[in-house]
Design a protein around this motif. Structure first.
Motif, PDB file in Angstrom:
ATOM      1  N   ARG A  54      -6.359 -23.948  -2.058  1.00 34.06           N
ATOM      2  CA  ARG A  54      -5.274 -23.708  -2.783  1.00 34.06           C
ATOM      3  C   ARG A  54      -4.181 -23.800  -3.182  1.00 34.06           C
ATOM      4  O   ARG A  54      -4.513 -22.628  -4.257  1.00 34.06           O
ATOM      5  N   PRO A  55      -3.824 -24.421  -3.758  1.00 36.60           N
ATOM      6  CA  PRO A  55      -4.208 -25.378  -5.381  1.00 36.60           C
ATOM      7  C   PRO A  55      -4.800 -24.829  -6.096  1.00 36.60           C
ATOM      8  O   PRO A  55      -4.601 -23.694  -7.348  1.00 36.60           O
ATOM      9  N   ALA A  56      -6.042 -24.727  -5.881  1.00 37.12           N
ATOM     10  CA  ALA A  56      -6.800 -24.628  -6.917  1.00 37.12           C
ATOM     11  C   ALA A  56      -7.051 -22.421  -7.533  1.00 37.12           C
ATOM     12  O   ALA A  56      -6.578 -22.632  -8.250  1.00 37.12           O
ATOM     13  N   LEU A  57      -6.845 -22.028  -6.208  1.00 34.94           N
ATOM     14  CA  LEU A  57      -6.386 -20.388  -6.225  1.00 34.94           C
ATOM     15  C   LEU A  57      -4.853 -20.025  -6.966  1.00 34.94           C
ATOM     16  O   LEU A  57      -5.145 -19.166  -7.563  1.00 34.94           O
ATOM     17  N   ALA A  58      -4.072 -21.124  -6.220  1.00 35.16           N
ATOM     18  CA  ALA A  58      -3.060 -20.625  -6.828  1.00 35.16           C
ATOM     19  C   ALA A  58      -3.135 -20.530  -8.757  1.00 35.16           C
ATOM     20  O   ALA A  58      -2.963 -19.702 -10.013  1.00 35.16           O
ATOM     21  N   LEU A  59      -3.738 -21.824  -8.984  1.00 30.73           N
ATOM     22  CA  LEU A  59      -3.771 -22.484 -10.566  1.00 30.73           C
ATOM     23  C   LEU A  59      -5.109 -21.030 -10.878  1.00 30.73           C
ATOM     24  O   LEU A  59      -4.507 -20.421 -12.274  1.00 30.73           O
ATOM     25  N   LEU A  60      -5.801 -20.778 -10.510  1.00 30.08           N
ATOM     26  CA  LEU A  60      -6.821 -20.103 -10.851  1.00 30.08           C
ATOM     27  C   LEU A  60      -6.602 -18.950 -10.811  1.00 30.08           C
ATOM     28  O   LEU A  60      -6.463 -18.103 -11.982  1.00 30.08           O
ATOM     29  N   THR A  61      -5.664 -18.030 -10.654  1.00 29.65           N
ATOM     30  CA  THR A  61      -4.709 -16.893  -9.735  1.00 29.65           C
ATOM     31  C   THR A  61      -4.098 -16.387 -11.805  1.00 29.65           C
ATOM     32  O   THR A  61      -4.102 -15.683 -12.458  1.00 29.65           O
ATOM     33  N   ALA A  62      -3.423 -18.004 -11.540  1.00 30.78           N
ATOM     34  CA  ALA A  62      -2.463 -17.434 -12.992  1.00 30.78           C
ATOM     35  C   ALA A  62      -3.796 -17.745 -14.622  1.00 30.78           C
ATOM     36  O   ALA A  62      -2.752 -17.198 -15.363  1.00 30.78           O
ATOM     37  N   ARG A  63      -4.516 -18.647 -14.423  1.00 24.05           N
ATOM     38  CA  ARG A  63      -5.294 -18.378 -15.329  1.00 24.05           C
ATOM     39  C   ARG A  63      -5.398 -16.652 -15.948  1.00 24.05           C
ATOM     40  O   ARG A  63      -5.901 -16.449 -16.890  1.00 24.05           O
ATOM     41  N   CYS A  64      -5.743 -16.087 -14.529  1.00 22.10           N
ATOM     42  CA  CYS A  64      -6.592 -15.155 -14.916  1.00 22.10           C
ATOM     43  C   CYS A  64      -5.880 -14.133 -14.918  1.00 22.10           C
ATOM     44  O   CYS A  64      -5.600 -13.353 -15.810  1.00 22.10           O
ATOM     45  N   LEU A  65      -4.462 -14.221 -14.484  1.00 22.86           N
ATOM     46  CA  LEU A  65      -3.156 -13.325 -15.435  1.00 22.86           C
ATOM     47  C   LEU A  65      -2.547 -13.825 -16.691  1.00 22.86           C
ATOM     48  O   LEU A  65      -1.613 -12.928 -17.348  1.00 22.86           O
ATOM     49  N   ASN A  66      -3.514 -15.407 -17.133  1.00 23.16           N
ATOM     50  CA  ASN A  66      -2.486 -15.650 -17.749  1.00 23.16           C
ATOM     51  C   ASN A  66      -0.625 -16.186 -17.798  1.00 23.16           C
ATOM     52  O   ASN A  66       0.034 -15.706 -18.547  1.00 23.16           O
ATOM     53  N   THR A  67      -1.003 -16.400 -16.404  1.00 21.85           N
ATOM     54  CA  THR A  67       0.666 -17.499 -16.393  1.00 21.85           C
ATOM     55  C   THR A  67       0.406 -18.510 -17.058  1.00 21.85           C
ATOM     56  O   THR A  67      -0.592 -18.896 -16.227  1.00 21.85           O
ATOM     57  N   GLY A  79       0.162 -17.801  -8.137  1.00 26.00           N
ATOM     58  CA  GLY A  79      -0.017 -17.697  -9.259  1.00 26.00           C
ATOM     59  C   GLY A  79       0.600 -16.242  -9.980  1.00 26.00           C
ATOM     60  O   GLY A  79       0.002 -16.420 -11.606  1.00 26.00           O
ATOM     61  N   ILE A  80       1.756 -15.752 -10.257  1.00 30.83           N
ATOM     62  CA  ILE A  80       2.183 -14.428 -11.056  1.00 30.83           C
ATOM     63  C   ILE A  80       2.895 -15.517 -11.527  1.00 30.83           C
ATOM     64  O   ILE A  80       3.185 -14.690 -12.227  1.00 30.83           O
ATOM     65  N   GLY A  81       3.818 -16.314 -10.938  1.00 32.13           N
ATOM     66  CA  GLY A  81       4.906 -17.080 -11.923  1.00 32.13           C
ATOM     67  C   GLY A  81       6.122 -15.999 -11.996  1.00 32.13           C
ATOM     68  O   GLY A  81       6.206 -15.269 -11.260  1.00 32.13           O
ATOM     69  N   THR A  82       6.348 -16.640 -13.959  1.00 28.58           N
ATOM     70  CA  THR A  82       7.100 -14.937 -14.141  1.00 28.58           C
ATOM     71  C   THR A  82       6.502 -14.092 -14.999  1.00 28.58           C
ATOM     72  O   THR A  82       7.113 -13.682 -15.295  1.00 28.58           O
ATOM     73  N   THR A  83       5.544 -14.232 -15.056  1.00 32.59           N
ATOM     74  CA  THR A  83       4.410 -13.013 -15.229  1.00 32.59           C
ATOM     75  C   THR A  83       4.996 -11.601 -14.867  1.00 32.59           C
ATOM     76  O   THR A  83       4.402 -11.258 -13.787  1.00 32.59           O
ATOM     77  N   ARG A  84       5.093 -10.503 -15.986  1.00 41.66           N
ATOM     78  CA  ARG A  84       5.327  -9.166 -15.611  1.00 41.66           C
ATOM     79  C   ARG A  84       3.858  -8.331 -14.657  1.00 41.66           C
ATOM     80  O   ARG A  84       3.286  -8.507 -15.647  1.00 41.66           O
ATOM     81  N   VAL A  85       4.185  -7.991 -13.296  1.00 41.44           N
ATOM     82  CA  VAL A  85       2.981  -7.783 -12.740  1.00 41.44           C
ATOM     83  C   VAL A  85       3.646  -6.124 -12.295  1.00 41.44           C
ATOM     84  O   VAL A  85       4.935  -6.820 -11.700  1.00 41.44           O
ATOM     85  N   ASP A  86       3.371  -5.569 -12.366  1.00 38.39           N
ATOM     86  CA  ASP A  86       3.134  -3.998 -10.938  1.00 38.39           C
ATOM     87  C   ASP A  86       3.349  -4.037 -10.331  1.00 38.39           C
ATOM     88  O   ASP A  86       2.487  -5.360  -9.798  1.00 38.39           O
ATOM     89  N   GLU A  87       3.600  -3.967  -9.143  1.00 38.56           N
ATOM     90  CA  GLU A  87       3.433  -3.701  -7.359  1.00 38.56           C
ATOM     91  C   GLU A  87       2.590  -3.698  -7.319  1.00 38.56           C
ATOM     92  O   GLU A  87       1.851  -4.640  -6.295  1.00 38.56           O
ATOM     93  N   ARG A  88       1.944  -2.664  -7.903  1.00 42.92           N
ATOM     94  CA  ARG A  88       0.542  -2.691  -6.869  1.00 42.92           C
ATOM     95  C   ARG A  88      -0.799  -3.700  -7.278  1.00 42.92           C
ATOM     96  O   ARG A  88      -1.298  -4.125  -6.638  1.00 42.92           O
ATOM     97  N   THR A  89      -0.585  -4.677  -8.559  1.00 44.73           N
ATOM     98  CA  THR A  89      -1.166  -5.565  -8.378  1.00 44.73           C
ATOM     99  C   THR A  89      -0.639  -6.420  -7.383  1.00 44.73           C
ATOM    100  O   THR A  89      -1.500  -7.121  -7.323  1.00 44.73           O
TER     101      THR A  89
END
Lengths: 308, 308
Positions: free
Chosen positions: B69-82, B204-214
């Motif tokens: 679960r932590p890996a998935l959180a950090l992986l998502t962050a990596r993919c979103l440039n968070t 993984g989103i952190g404070t990165t700006r992503v739209d509602e759809r994403t």
């Protein structure tokens, strides 16, 4: 938001209650309406219908108790002139956390009845009751974190003390005579009962401006009131009347340390309760003024003089 | 704050990991250092020393697992440039909640070992383990509520689904053959496993700006990935190797519905897993772009192709 609007008209009545006894009596139906609203929002999924049913059962079985924690929250609000509408949701959230502790306590102690009705795990089984307990903790703590104007860390710490007090309670059955000290019992009571009383006083602040010193004093009032409430509970259980307390005398506490373990006889215990009450009354006079202080002291008196 | 500073240097290494396998391997020691920091902050009171010990045991026993679960959180962050520093504390909080579910599951199922070591309630007793479980839930959820940039209600709802999925899991042993449907199993898996995977993607989103759809798509990715992860878990348990999974084959799941209940044979199950993986890969391509999407798909592949 909907739940607040629903109960707002009745909140005015609370300001008219002339005595703390009236106040507690008037709080109960109001807080129970809010609790019904909160619990009614838990979705009953087609493949998981039991959790909300068990949660409601734990909160309402056997008449639901006196709702002392919500009453203390709303009483504090009244004494600080906080609008009661700011406090009522947090007051209900306290009762959710309290109900979580009741389910867990009854599983730990193997108690089969509470308030003259079967405990949740006896009625619904331990497996599902554990899930309902988790949901009550979750709903209660996240709402408190959302509503209270203190740091998340403060709420986390106080609720951690709640669990630490419960650990002391469980382990107290193995304490040597020399370990059964005032300090140990105060720690246990300040956690297992005082923690939610602390949060109750904290809830009463709402968005009213109060200085740090008053916040500290309110926490102390809450904690000490919880300790005294628990001491009286133990006293009454020892004085023991099955019908009045709704659970078999002493069963759940077999071997554990209680307030009564500190004393040779009931009379000495009663004197100590009176001493603590006086000390707390002085603390109330330091913290609150005028009518608020009087009302708070009367509330304390009602808690101490209760017979059940 | 201290825990973040401690791990920040290593977080850069995660950006260099070339494959998801390397990534998961590199996340583990980092997240475990953060977990040690979080758990180290739990005070061990003189009259209540066991709760932090049991909580640590539940989080670290038997090597502590893969930290998916932590890996998935950090992986998502990596993919979103968070920035990974924004996500690492929430990633650890997910593992606290996960550890809560492990203690409760083991009590419910009467399982005596996990990852080849005694379960918490076998080692420390059920009474105290319940308190440690409560503290883990409390610490995890309040931190998630503090750290995640979504409404408290969203977090409450997702964690409620976690419990609802566990109810379905328990009750599935009484489901008639006609009730053992795709829909029922999907509900169960989406709750008991998908809920924390959803929160992982959300973290993984952190404070990165992503739209509602994403955001919606990420939740779907998390949930579906959790469902698939659980399906593979059930497949592996059925394929069953005591040594590899660290618990006796099938014991804890006796009578309950698993992914394998849907199929006549292992081959049909394997085909369904492949079908779901493909559907999820298409969803990943809709949600993420470029290197991020490739990395995410490889991560999914690693989860599906694992042998333990």
């Amino acid at each position: 938001v909907r739940s607040r609007a629903d109960v707002r008209p009745n909140l005015q009545d609370l300001l008219r209650a002339k005595t703390p006894t009236d106040f507690v009596r008037d709080v109960k139906p109001i807080i129970e309406r809010v609790l019904e609203g909160l619990l009614g929002q838990l979705p009953a999924f087609p493949y998981a219908k039991q959790i909300p049913i068990i949660a409601k059962y734990a909160v309402f079985a056997g008449g639901g108790g006196k709702r002392v924690r919500p009453a203390l929250a709303l009483l504090t609000a009244r004494c600080l002139n906080t609008p009661l509408g700011e406090v009522v949701d947090a007051a209900a959230a306290l009762e959710l956390v309290h109900s979580y502790t009741l389910i867990i306590d009854d599983i730990q102690d193997g108690d089969e009845t509470r308030r003259n009705e079967p405990t949740a795990h006896v009625k619904f089984g331990t497996e599902l009751s554990l899930l309902a307990a988790g949901v009550l903790l979750l709903e209660g703590t996240t709402r408190l974190q959302e509503l209270l104007k203190v740091s998340p860390a403060t709420i986390r710490e106080v609720l951690y003390k709640l669990h630490a007090g419960q650990e002391a309670d469980i382990e107290s059955s193995t304490w040597e005579a020399s370990e059964r000290t005032d300090e140990a019992i105060n720690f246990m009571f300040a956690g297992k009962t005082g923690a939610l009383f602390e949060l109750a006083c904290l809830s009463g602040i709402g968005t009213t401006r109060v200085d740090e010193r008053t916040i500290g004093n309110l926490l102390t009032l809450g904690r000490e009131m919880g300790v005294l409430f628990q001491a009286v509970d133990d006293y009454l259980e020892q004085a023991g009347n099955d019908i009045q307390t709704g659970k078999p005398v002493g069963k759940s506490r077999a071997g554990k340390v209680t307030f009564m373990s500190l004393f040779q006889d009931k009379c000495a215990a009663k004197i100590e309760i009176a001493r603590r009450r006086e000390a707390l009354e002085a603390k109330i006079d330091e913290t609150l003024v005028g009518e608020g202080a009087e009302f708070f002291k009367e509330f304390l008196g009602a808690l101490v003089d209760r017979t059940r």
